[in-house]
Every structure is written in structure tokens, then in C-alpha cells.
Design a protein around this motif. Structure first.
Motif, PDB file in Angstrom:
ATOM      1  N   LEU A  30       0.906  -1.258  -0.158  1.00 51.39           N
ATOM      2  CA  LEU A  30       0.186   0.129  -0.096  1.00 51.39           C
ATOM      3  C   LEU A  30       0.975   1.299   0.098  1.00 51.39           C
ATOM      4  O   LEU A  30       1.838   1.240   0.643  1.00 51.39           O
ATOM      5  N   HIS A  31       0.437   2.194  -0.824  1.00 44.67           N
ATOM      6  CA  HIS A  31       1.117   3.637  -0.614  1.00 44.67           C
ATOM      7  C   HIS A  31      -0.043   4.531  -0.822  1.00 44.67           C
ATOM      8  O   HIS A  31      -1.092   4.310  -1.486  1.00 44.67           O
ATOM      9  N   LEU A  32       0.018   5.849  -0.046  1.00 41.29           N
ATOM     10  CA  LEU A  32      -0.773   6.978  -0.072  1.00 41.29           C
ATOM     11  C   LEU A  32      -0.121   8.010  -0.464  1.00 41.29           C
ATOM     12  O   LEU A  32       1.137   8.315  -0.070  1.00 41.29           O
ATOM     13  N   TRP A  33      -0.542   8.746  -1.424  1.00 37.28           N
ATOM     14  CA  TRP A  33      -0.202   9.823  -2.181  1.00 37.28           C
ATOM     15  C   TRP A  33      -1.013  11.102  -1.929  1.00 37.28           C
ATOM     16  O   TRP A  33      -2.163  11.080  -2.028  1.00 37.28           O
ATOM     17  N   ALA A  34      -0.536  12.334  -1.958  1.00 36.35           N
ATOM     18  CA  ALA A  34      -1.241  13.732  -1.938  1.00 36.35           C
ATOM     19  C   ALA A  34      -0.678  14.522  -3.065  1.00 36.35           C
ATOM     20  O   ALA A  34       0.512  14.450  -3.448  1.00 36.35           O
ATOM     21  N   PRO A  35      -1.742  15.227  -3.445  1.00 37.56           N
ATOM     22  CA  PRO A  35      -1.285  16.068  -4.768  1.00 37.56           C
ATOM     23  C   PRO A  35      -0.167  17.205  -4.285  1.00 37.56           C
ATOM     24  O   PRO A  35      -0.525  17.976  -3.223  1.00 37.56           O
ATOM     25  N   LEU A  72      -6.857  12.607  -1.870  1.00 37.44           N
ATOM     26  CA  LEU A  72      -5.441  11.779  -1.730  1.00 37.44           C
ATOM     27  C   LEU A  72      -5.684  10.473  -2.614  1.00 37.44           C
ATOM     28  O   LEU A  72      -6.769  10.227  -3.132  1.00 37.44           O
ATOM     29  N   VAL A  73      -4.718  10.003  -3.138  1.00 34.24           N
ATOM     30  CA  VAL A  73      -4.693   8.805  -4.004  1.00 34.24           C
ATOM     31  C   VAL A  73      -3.984   7.386  -3.171  1.00 34.24           C
ATOM     32  O   VAL A  73      -2.868   7.451  -2.627  1.00 34.24           O
ATOM     33  N   LEU A  74      -4.956   6.230  -3.010  1.00 32.90           N
ATOM     34  CA  LEU A  74      -4.470   5.245  -2.397  1.00 32.90           C
ATOM     35  C   LEU A  74      -4.081   4.206  -3.702  1.00 32.90           C
ATOM     36  O   LEU A  74      -4.831   3.876  -4.375  1.00 32.90           O
ATOM     37  N   GLU A  75      -2.861   3.895  -3.347  1.00 31.37           N
ATOM     38  CA  GLU A  75      -2.215   2.961  -4.612  1.00 31.37           C
ATOM     39  C   GLU A  75      -2.202   1.666  -3.827  1.00 31.37           C
ATOM     40  O   GLU A  75      -1.557   1.407  -2.851  1.00 31.37           O
TER      41      GLU A  75
END
Length: 527
Positions: A30-35, A72-75
Motif C-alpha cells: 500500500l502507498h498513499l499519495w497527496a497532490p 488523496l490517492v490510495l495505491e
């Protein structure tokens, strides 16, 4: 959005813990991204994975919207174990709820913090107002704390003066602004408008005439302005406005809010009560000071009169009671050469301090002229000359009787300038009026004053002099009947000691409030 804010706010501890648990239990990468900007995201989770700059092209990407509009984007990276897709969607929903809860916690934490500062401010103000500071110092201290807590660049506290009715600057914090008084009726003044209407006002500097009100308040064009009336509600009676508090400009920009208005109104209510208490205390101190000064003035005036303990109370008595602390009635007694005795009574046409001034000047002039000349008419002429300018300036007049008793010659010579209450009572109690021979001083001063010579039987005749304040206030139908009451009382008591006669005259029943009457004086002489 900065990297510092991303790491501090966008990855709360609860979110990080849930991501770690899901990754472990379901064996997910799992990875979490913010713009961060339009072209590249910022990696939030896992926090100990340096070098992560972008998502993998074959990953599952799920959007996690936040309340503030950020997404946010959950990868979820491949390879994916069995049921990974379902777990990822559950995780996405869980993260959305977690972020909602985190936002709620952050909001309430901020609110509690804000309320704590406001409560602490109100408590601090209450302590300041309850201290022994001068009101001006207390107002400046309060205004400084208000500006600090509410982030205002400038503050001003205006109070209505009871003397001129205008608003005066009691305290100010920050640069600029008007310092002089403001008329309550000023048509363009925001401070005057809020005072007159009794309602708070929030506006921006760009809505005002920059050459007038903005400069008066010390506001810049884009400043927000909060103006709140200071009101006081007495235990009984209507609420009244006593001043205005202005806050001008926010240090970090932005407008003052309804919450700011509510807080400042609560502070203004405290200040209003303190201002009223301060005014009452000042009035009380002023009344106490005036009372001491009036008592001192009364004592000083009484000391100007001849002390009665220097005379035999069986034969000579005199007494003055001013309607106020000081007055215009007086008497004077003179031991003259050849065993003669001079008696004077005067009544200035008013009471209070103006009359007391004329009274003091009259006593001084009488002392001088009675020692220089023998004839009563010459004494009155000298006094009239000495008092003429002062009587003209004050538009007052003075009735004056001066008689010289000569027991050896068996006569009395007197001069009377308009004084109506002068009598000689013989051994049988018959009263003879000693009429005025000239008008009162200050009305139509004659070129020469006149005198009259009458028999005087020492030991049996009694001289009675009094002012109209003694007779006019008696509880009778007319002034003339009041005069008759005084004379008949003396006739009935003519064998009594002179001091007892005077005391009896002052004990006669009076009409109405004694403090609203005239000065009272009586002189009784038997030599």
C-alpha cells in the motif's frame, strides 16, 4: 500545499496505523499519495520509503476525498493476493471515515483552544477591572490583551464625557488613529454611529471615505473594522451606551467574524459595568472632597464673625445659620471708646459662595471704618464706597443696620440701609421699629447716608436685630405674621438671658425644608 503540512496533517497517526494493519493482514503493498502540484504527487505512506516519486502504471488507484477539497490517492501495487481488490475498497472507505474523524477532532481542538483563550481573556479582564489600577491604565491593559487574543493591529476605547457629552479617547493600542474628541452627532463617524445606534458593526476600510473615517480610525484600505458599543444596564432602569470599542485591521489579514463580535461585546459589557462603577466612585470621592471643602469654608466663615464667648451671654448674643455651607448673613460687634458699643447686622441678597464673598468683604470694611470714624452714617458711607464695584459686578445688594449704643449718654445713634428687621423693646415689652433711612447698598447708593438718634435706657431696653430668613420661613400665613412671631417671642422672654432668647428664636417651627430657605441671623443686645 507544503511538504511540512503534508506530513503533519495529511497522515494522522490513526491513518498510518490502519494502513500498516491492512498491509500486514492482507499482505498488500500500500502507498498513499497527496497532490503536491499539477505534475507530481507527494508520497505519504509508508513514511520510511525514500525515493518514491510516482505511482506504478499497473497499480490499482483509489481516490480518497477530504473535506477541504483535497483528493488523496490510495495505491495498491501488484502482485495482488486473493481478495485484495475488495480489501482495498474497504480500506478506501475506512480511510475516508478516518479523515473525517481527524478533521472533526482538529476542528474541535481548535474551537476548544479558541474558547480557552477567550475564557482566559474574560477572566483576565475581570481581574484587571477589579484591581486598583486607574481606569485609563486598566483600559489600556485590557485593550492590549484584546488586540493580542483577537489578532487586531490597532484598538481604541472611547468613553462619553459627562462634561461635554463628546466621546473621548480613554485608551489606544497600535499606530495611527484620531486622538481628539468625537461629537456623538458626527454624521460620518463610525464610532459616533455605533454609539448612537447601540449596535455593533463589522465593515471594511474600502467601504469608507479613505480621506475621512478611515484616517480617523487609523484604518488602511483593505482593513477589517469591528466596532462595538460599550453598554451598561443598571439594576433598575434602561440600558444606556457609555462608550465604544474599535478594533482595526487583522495582523494576519482577513475579516473580523461574528464570533469576534460576540466576544468583543462580552468584553464591552464588562468594561461598561467597570466604567459605571468608576464613575460612581469618582462622584463619591468628589462629593466627599466637596463636603470637606464646604465644611472648611463654613468653619472659616464662622471664624470671621465675632466670637460670642468674649461677651456676657446674659446681655449679648448673636447667631448665624447659613442656608448652605456658607452664606451672606453676618453680624459685627464693636467695643468703642467712652463705653459705647457698636452693633451691626447685614444681609446679602443671595446665599452660597457669591454671597459669602460679599459678606467677608463687608466684615473687613466694617472693621476698618468703625475703628476710624464714630458716626454710624459715615461708617456706612465708607463701606458703600468699598463695596460698590463688587456689588455692581455680582449684581447683588446688601441691607445693613449699624447702631452705636451709649449707655452713659442714654442714647443710641443708628444708620439703616434698607434693613427691615430692627427693633427696640422697652421694659414693658413694647416694640419700636427702627425704620430704614436709606436704600440697600448696591441699589441706589446715596451721596450721604443718614442717621437717627433715639433714647436708650440702659439695663431695660433691648435691641433686636434679625434677617428675613429667620421670620419668612416660620410656619405661618404670611411674612408679616412671621415677623410678629419673632418680636412677640422676644417680648415674652425679654427678662431671660440674651443667649436663651436667640436660641428660642432658632427653635421656632419652620415651614418646608430648612435647606431650601434663606440664611438666618439674630442679634440680641441689652447694655
Amino acid at each position: 500545499m507544503t511538504l511540512e503540512r503534508s506530513s503533519r496533517e495529511l497522515l494522522p497517526e490513526a491513518v498510518s496505523q490502519v494502513l500498516a494493519d491492512f498491509a500486514r493482514e492482507f499482505r498488500l503493498d500500500l502507498h498513499l499519495w497527496a497532490p503536491l502540484d499539477r505534475h507530481r504527487p507527494h508520497h505519504l505512506f509508508p513514511p520510511d520509503s525514500p525515493g518514491q516519486t510516482e505511482t506504478h502504471p499497473d497499480s490499482i488507484l483509489l481516490s480518497v476525498p477530504l473535506r477541504n477539497g483535497t483528493e488523496l490517492v490510495l495505491e495498491v501495487r501488484r502482485p495482488l493476493p486473493e481478495a485484495a481488490a475488495s480489501a482495498a475498497h474497504v480500506l478506501r472507505t475506512t480511510l475516508e471515515h478516518l479523515y473525517d474523524n481527524a478533521e472533526e477532532i482538529r476542528f474541535f481542538t481548535y474551537e476548544v483552544s479558541e474558547r480557552y483563550e477567550e475564557i482566559n481573556l474574560l477572566y483576565s479582564i475581570a481581574e484587571t477591572l477589579g484591581s486598583l489600577l486607574r481606569m485609563r491604565d486598566a483600559a489600556r491593559l485590557i485593550l492590549t490583551e484584546v488586540c493580542d487574543v483577537m489578532g487586531a493591529r490597532r484598538g481604541a476605547l472611547w468613553v462619553r464625557s459627562s462634561e461635554d457629552g463628546e466621546l473621548h479617547l480613554e485608551a489606544s493600542v497600535g499606530p495611527g488613529g484620531k486622538e481628539g474628541p468625537i461629537s456623538i452627532s458626527h454624521s460620518t463617524s463610525i464610532t459616533s454611529l455605533v454609539f448612537r445606534d447601540g449596535r455593533p458593526l463589522i465593515l471594511s476600510g474600502d467601504l469608507m471615505d479613505p480621506a475621512a473615517e478611515a484616517a480617523r480610525l487609523g484604518a488602511e484600505r483593505n482593513d477589517s473594522i469591528l466596532s462595538v458599543p460599550i453598554r451598561y444596564t443598571p439594576p433598575s432602569g434602561q440600558t444606556r451606551t457609555v462608550g465604544v470599542i474599535n478594533l482595526i485591521g487583522r495582523r494576519r489579514g482577513g475579516r473580523f467574524t461574528a464570533s469576534d463580535q460576540k466576544l468583543l461585546s462580552a468584553i464591552a459589557s464588562q468594561v461598561g459595568a467597570a466604567l459605571e462603577n468608576h464613575r460612581l466612585m469618582e462622584d463619591s470621592l468628589e462629593q466627599e472632597r466637596m463636603g470637606r471643602e464646604m465644611e472648611l469654608a463654613h468653619n472659616l466663615q464662622m471664624k470671621l464673625l465675632p466670637a460670642m464667648d468674649a461677651y456676657d451671654p446674659l446681655c449679648i448674643a448673636a447667631r448665624v445659620e447659613p442656608a448652605e455651607s456658607v452664606g451672606g448673613d453676618f453680624y459685627h460687634l464693636f467695643r468703642l471708646a467712652g463705653g459705647r458699643f457698636g452693633v451691626m447686622i447685614g444681609d446679602v441678597s443671595s446665599h452660597g459662595f457669591p454671597a459669602a464673598l460679599i459678606m467677608a468683604l463687608s466684615l473687613s470694611a466694617a472693621t476698618i471704618y468703625a475703628s476710624e470714624v464714630e458716626a454710624p452714617e459715615e461708617v456706612l458711607s465708607g463701606m458703600a464706597h468699598a463695596l460698590r464695584d463688587e456689588l455692581e459686578t455680582t449684581e447683588m445688594y446688601l441691607t445693613l443696620f449699624y447702631g452705636v449704643l451709649d449707655p452713659e449718654a442714654g442714647e443710641m445713634v443708628y444708620a439703616n440701609a434698607g434693613h427691615p428687621h430692627a427693633f427696640v423693646l422697652d421694659a414693658e415689652g413694647e416694640a419700636t421699629r427702627l425704620p430704614a433711612l436709606d436704600p440697600p447698598m448696591g441699589i441706589a447708593d446715596p451721596a450721604d447716608y443718614h442717621a437717627r438718634r433715639i433714647p436708650w435706657r440702659p439695663g431695660s431696653d433691648l435691641l433686636l436685630l434679625f434677617t428675613d430668613g429667620l421670620s419668612d420661613t416660620l410656619n405661618l400665613e404670611s411674612r408679616l405674621s412671621g415677623e410678629r412671631k419673632v418680636v412677640s417671642t422676644v417680648a415674652r422672654m425679654r427678662e431671660a438671658p440674651a443667649r436663651d432668647i436667640v436660641d428660642a428664636l432658632f427653635d421656632l417651627e419652620r415651614l418646608g425644608d430648612p435647606s431650601e430657605g434663606d440664611d438666618r441671623t439674630a442679634v440680641v443686645v441689652r447694655v
